[in-house]
Design a protein around this motif. Structure first.
Motif, PDB file in Angstrom:
ATOM      1  N   SER A 169      64.387  66.076   5.640  1.00 51.05           N
ATOM      2  CA  SER A 169      65.784  65.705   5.411  1.00 51.05           C
ATOM      3  C   SER A 169      66.709  66.911   5.473  1.00 51.05           C
ATOM      4  O   SER A 169      67.876  66.778   5.857  1.00 51.05           O
ATOM      5  CB  SER A 169      65.926  65.010   4.056  1.00 51.05           C
ATOM      6  OG  SER A 169      65.174  63.809   4.012  1.00 51.05           O
ATOM      7  N   GLU A 182      64.983  60.660   9.936  1.00 51.21           N
ATOM      8  CA  GLU A 182      64.340  59.638   9.109  1.00 51.21           C
ATOM      9  C   GLU A 182      63.145  59.052   9.860  1.00 51.21           C
ATOM     10  O   GLU A 182      63.287  58.579  10.988  1.00 51.21           O
ATOM     11  CB  GLU A 182      65.351  58.541   8.789  1.00 51.21           C
ATOM     12  CG  GLU A 182      64.824  57.419   7.936  1.00 51.21           C
ATOM     13  CD  GLU A 182      65.876  56.315   7.759  1.00 51.21           C
ATOM     14  OE1 GLU A 182      65.468  55.136   7.748  1.00 51.21           O
ATOM     15  OE2 GLU A 182      67.074  56.631   7.651  1.00 51.21           O
ATOM     16  N   ASP A 228      63.465  57.621   3.324  1.00 50.63           N
ATOM     17  CA  ASP A 228      62.039  57.939   3.470  1.00 50.63           C
ATOM     18  C   ASP A 228      61.389  58.180   2.110  1.00 50.63           C
ATOM     19  O   ASP A 228      60.257  57.740   1.860  1.00 50.63           O
ATOM     20  CB  ASP A 228      61.857  59.166   4.357  1.00 50.63           C
ATOM     21  CG  ASP A 228      61.835  58.820   5.839  1.00 50.63           C
ATOM     22  OD1 ASP A 228      61.593  57.647   6.179  1.00 50.63           O
ATOM     23  OD2 ASP A 228      62.068  59.732   6.660  1.00 50.63           O
TER      24      ASP A 228
END
Length: 273
Positions: A125, A182, A216
């Protein structure tokens, strides 16, 4: 069978074809194992239905972008070797060496495996955070949820759940949220334990290059909650989820808060996300 690998020619290789046992699987997978080896070197993916190549197109595009943005990720995600589009699309990528991170492994050493996967998700991320694209709310949240409510003969309770969900995510419509890579399905059998407290992740056909933060992590922690508690029935599942995410001292809650700190997410957006 002769084959080419990313490091040169593989003189001889055996091919193992895998057809996933769940009906919604879109692909047939081939594993190329060099002569004398015990682990595959290459993975070949093909659509199960001719013409259904959108998943492979997405996987190839996201993996190329990810390797460009995060060069050190090469040991934890596949690398594209070749991709041919068309009705009979073929995607060739490197195989990850290791073993599947199973629910049983999670139960044996939960802290070790949970921390490794959570660290990988945070790294993914944080790799590249852009301003999220215009129209993302309608494309990723509003339209899919409305489609569920309108396209199927759902019970009244389920329609109410869709309505309630739309109410809960409404604060995201005008929020400033970074777009992140993602994966979309961080769970077994897509997790590969590569050793030395590192995890790899395969099957990127559901991935988003400009996805939502926290998705996620929440997905993985929910999967891990059920793997650890093994609840049977909806009531037990809801109780397990509540204890992990919302109870004081909940183990999943602590990891969500750590993720939010590392990505500097507004705490007010954690529930809708």
């Amino acid at each position: 069978m002769a084959a080419f690998g990313p490091l040169g020619r593989i003189k001889q290789a055996s091919c193992i074809l895998l057809t996933p046992r769940f009906r919604t699987s879109r692909h047939v997978v081939g594993l190329l194992v060099p002569e004398g080896a015990v682990e595959p070197k290459l993975v070949v993916k093909m659509p199960r239905v001719p013409g259904d190549s959108s998943g492979l197109v997405r996987e190839a595009a996201v993996l190329r972008a990810l390797h460009e943005a995060w060069p050190d990720i090469s040991k934890t995600v596949p690398r594209i070797v070749a991709f041919e589009e068309g009705d009979r699309a073929v995607l060739v990528e490197t195989a990850l060496a290791g073993r599947p991170l199973t629910p049983a492994m999670l139960r044996r050493e939960p802290a070790r495996y949970l921390d490794a996967v959570v660290a990988w998700i945070i790294g993914l991320s944080a790799t590249r955070r852009n301003d999220i694209e215009r129209g993302w709310y309608e494309r990723m949240l509003e339209r899919p949820l409305n489609d569920v409510a309108e396209s199927f003969p759902l019970p009244v309770d389920d329609v109410d759940l869709v309505k309630r969900t739309l109410e809960l995510v409404e604060p995201l419509r005008e929020a400033e949220i970074p777009a992140v890579f993602e994966h979309g399905d961080v769970s077994h059998p897509n997790l590969i334990w590569t050793g030395e407290n590192h995890v790899g992740v395969v099957d990127w056909e559901l991935a988003e290059e400009h996805g939502l933060p926290l998705h996620d992590l929440a997905y993985f922690l929910t999967y891990a909650t059920f793997a650890l508690r093994r609840p049977t029935g909806t009531t037990a599942q809801v109780a397990a989820f509540h204890d992990a995410f919302f109870a004081r001292g909940g183990w999943a809650r602590a990891r969500v808060e750590a993720y939010a700190r590392d990505l500097a997410l507004d705490r007010k957006l954690l529930t809708p996300l």
